[in-house]
Design a protein around this motif. Structure first.
Motif, PDB file in Angstrom:
ATOM      1  N   UNK A  52       0.843  -1.191   0.000  1.00  0.00           N
ATOM      2  CA  UNK A  52       0.000   0.000   0.000  1.00  0.00           C
ATOM      3  C   UNK A  52       0.880   1.242   0.000  1.00  0.00           C
ATOM      4  N   UNK A  53       0.601   2.174  -0.917  1.00  0.00           N
ATOM      5  CA  UNK A  53       1.393   3.399  -1.006  1.00  0.00           C
ATOM      6  C   UNK A  53       2.628   3.272  -1.871  1.00  0.00           C
ATOM      7  N   UNK A  54       2.817   2.116  -2.506  1.00  0.00           N
ATOM      8  CA  UNK A  54       3.972   1.875  -3.371  1.00  0.00           C
ATOM      9  C   UNK A  54       3.523   1.268  -4.689  1.00  0.00           C
ATOM     10  N   UNK A  55       4.341   1.453  -5.708  1.00  0.00           N
ATOM     11  CA  UNK A  55       4.123   0.778  -6.977  1.00  0.00           C
ATOM     12  C   UNK A  55       5.484   0.381  -7.550  1.00  0.00           C
ATOM     13  N   UNK A  56       5.536  -0.716  -8.301  1.00  0.00           N
ATOM     14  CA  UNK A  56       6.805  -1.082  -8.938  1.00  0.00           C
ATOM     15  C   UNK A  56       7.262   0.033  -9.873  1.00  0.00           C
ATOM     16  N   UNK A  57       8.536   0.338  -9.837  1.00  0.00           N
ATOM     17  CA  UNK A  57       9.086   1.408 -10.667  1.00  0.00           C
ATOM     18  C   UNK A  57       9.126   0.971 -12.125  1.00  0.00           C
ATOM     19  N   UNK A  58       8.842   1.911 -12.994  1.00  0.00           N
ATOM     20  CA  UNK A  58       8.746   1.612 -14.424  1.00  0.00           C
ATOM     21  C   UNK A  58      10.125   1.565 -15.079  1.00  0.00           C
ATOM     22  N   UNK A  59      10.958   0.637 -14.605  1.00  0.00           N
ATOM     23  CA  UNK A  59      12.250   0.407 -15.229  1.00  0.00           C
ATOM     24  C   UNK A  59      12.092  -0.557 -16.414  1.00  0.00           C
ATOM     25  N   UNK A  60      13.128  -0.649 -17.240  1.00  0.00           N
ATOM     26  CA  UNK A  60      13.116  -1.560 -18.373  1.00  0.00           C
ATOM     27  C   UNK A  60      13.326  -2.992 -17.875  1.00  0.00           C
ATOM     28  N   UNK A  61      12.381  -3.856 -18.148  1.00  0.00           N
ATOM     29  CA  UNK A  61      12.431  -5.267 -17.755  1.00  0.00           C
ATOM     30  C   UNK A  61      12.854  -5.457 -16.301  1.00  0.00           C
ATOM     31  N   UNK A  62      12.085  -4.903 -15.356  1.00  0.00           N
ATOM     32  CA  UNK A  62      12.463  -5.065 -13.943  1.00  0.00           C
ATOM     33  C   UNK A  62      12.205  -6.485 -13.456  1.00  0.00           C
ATOM     34  N   UNK A  63      12.816  -6.805 -12.329  1.00  0.00           N
ATOM     35  CA  UNK A  63      12.519  -8.068 -11.676  1.00  0.00           C
ATOM     36  C   UNK A  63      11.206  -7.985 -10.920  1.00  0.00           C
ATOM     37  N   UNK A  64      10.833  -9.081 -10.312  1.00  0.00           N
ATOM     38  CA  UNK A  64       9.569  -9.142  -9.566  1.00  0.00           C
ATOM     39  C   UNK A  64       9.696  -8.391  -8.241  1.00  0.00           C
ATOM     40  N   UNK A  65       8.617  -7.698  -7.872  1.00  0.00           N
ATOM     41  CA  UNK A  65       8.534  -7.022  -6.580  1.00  0.00           C
ATOM     42  C   UNK A  65       7.504  -7.764  -5.735  1.00  0.00           C
ATOM     43  N   UNK A  66       7.888  -8.169  -4.525  1.00  0.00           N
ATOM     44  CA  UNK A  66       6.983  -8.931  -3.673  1.00  0.00           C
ATOM     45  C   UNK A  66       7.257  -8.618  -2.209  1.00  0.00           C
ATOM     46  N   UNK A  67       6.285  -8.925  -1.364  1.00  0.00           N
ATOM     47  CA  UNK A  67       6.450  -8.805   0.090  1.00  0.00           C
ATOM     48  C   UNK A  67       6.678 -10.202   0.647  1.00  0.00           C
ATOM     49  N   UNK A  68       7.821 -10.385   1.301  1.00  0.00           N
ATOM     50  CA  UNK A  68       8.170 -11.679   1.869  1.00  0.00           C
ATOM     51  C   UNK A  68       8.795 -11.480   3.247  1.00  0.00           C
ATOM     52  N   UNK A  69       8.273 -12.191   4.229  1.00  0.00           N
ATOM     53  CA  UNK A  69       8.837 -12.166   5.586  1.00  0.00           C
ATOM     54  C   UNK A  69       8.974 -10.740   6.116  1.00  0.00           C
ATOM     55  N   UNK A  70       7.970  -9.915   5.875  1.00  0.00           N
ATOM     56  CA  UNK A  70       7.954  -8.563   6.424  1.00  0.00           C
ATOM     57  C   UNK A  70       8.821  -7.564   5.703  1.00  0.00           C
ATOM     58  N   UNK A  71       9.293  -7.896   4.504  1.00  0.00           N
ATOM     59  CA  UNK A  71      10.162  -7.000   3.750  1.00  0.00           C
ATOM     60  C   UNK A  71       9.698  -6.916   2.294  1.00  0.00           C
ATOM     61  N   UNK A  72      10.048  -5.821   1.641  1.00  0.00           N
ATOM     62  CA  UNK A  72       9.816  -5.677   0.208  1.00  0.00           C
ATOM     63  C   UNK A  72      11.042  -6.236  -0.503  1.00  0.00           C
ATOM     64  N   UNK A  73      10.831  -7.241  -1.320  1.00  0.00           N
ATOM     65  CA  UNK A  73      11.933  -7.880  -2.031  1.00  0.00           C
ATOM     66  C   UNK A  73      11.925  -7.398  -3.477  1.00  0.00           C
ATOM     67  N   UNK A  74      13.052  -6.850  -3.903  1.00  0.00           N
ATOM     68  CA  UNK A  74      13.238  -6.390  -5.275  1.00  0.00           C
ATOM     69  C   UNK A  74      14.032  -7.454  -6.007  1.00  0.00           C
TER      70      UNK A  74
END
Length: 240
Positions: A52-74
């Protein structure tokens, strides 16, 4: 015959009472109570559960963005030289007189794993952590020079899988940055041209990015500084 009504002796006494009675201060208008008012509450920008309050950045071919174990994983970008990031969608972020804190770790790779782009007045800077092959830490860009080339750049080793605490304090007269308890940047931005690299401009107004690396971020908080803290930063910046 003119009839003059005698004056009431109560009227002068009532007028004197009105003139000498103190008017209570309306807290909504400010006044003496403002000096003891509590500072604005910190803004918790990530609750450890959702984006909430975030969006994946519009980079060229970015990796997956997910929430895991209380952290945002890039996640690692599949593109050569690829970046992954998140950008805040909030509109209530301060632009000066604040402190940004967060914890981050490099999951895999060997470059920056949570480069933080943040507001500085009407412009922006990026605190790069572990760039240019894994160790350069500093602000990009100042007078057109990246962290690897300007006076804020320093070298620091980061171990994969280890959490580091970062803190950025911004006022009109001073920008200071810490890694864990070590102050690594102290910089007076006045009189300098500030701005991010083109790539991290997509993280404005506030965001994080990785380069050929997977990273994780948590405990993202912005704390408005008190007037006393702002004054202390200005005094320290102007001291010889």
């Amino acid at each position: 015959m003119t009839w003059n009504r005698p004056r009431s002796p109560i009227a002068p006494a009532l007028l004197l009472l009105l003139l000498t009675t103190a008017v209570p201060t309306d807290p909504a208008r400010g006044g003496d109570d403002d000096a003891t008012a509590p500072p604005p509450a910190p803004l918790v920008l990530f609750d450890g559960k959702a984006l909430d309050g975030w969006e994946p950045t519009d980079f060229y071919k970015p990796g997956e963005v997910a929430v895991e174990d209380g952290a945002i994983v890039l996640g690692l970008s599949p593109a050569s030289g690829g970046m992954t990031g998140i950008t805040s969608t909030r509109t209530d972020l301060p632009r000066t007189d604040y402190e940004l804190s967060y914890r981050a770790k490099r999951v895999s790779g060997r470059d920056f794993f949570a480069a933080a782009t943040f507001p500085v007045g009407e412009t922006y800077l990026t605190l790069v952590n572990g760039g240019w092959g894994g160790t350069v830490t500093g602000l990009s860009s100042i007078d057109g020079a990246d962290a690897s080339e300007n006076l804020t750049g320093t070298f620091r080793e980061y171990e994969n899988g280890t959490w580091y605490a970062f803190k950025v304090r911004v006022t009109d007269a001073s920008i200071r940055c810490w890694v864990d308890d070590e102050q690594i940047v102290t910089f007076d931005p006045r009189g300098h041209h500030l701005g991010t690299r083109l790539e991290t401009s997509f993280n404005q107004p506030l965001g994080f990015a990785t380069w050929e690396t997977s990273g994780a971020i948590k405990e993202i908080v912005i704390r408005p500084l008190s007037p006393e803290e702002v004054a202390a930063e200005t005094q320290a910046a102007e001291s010889p």
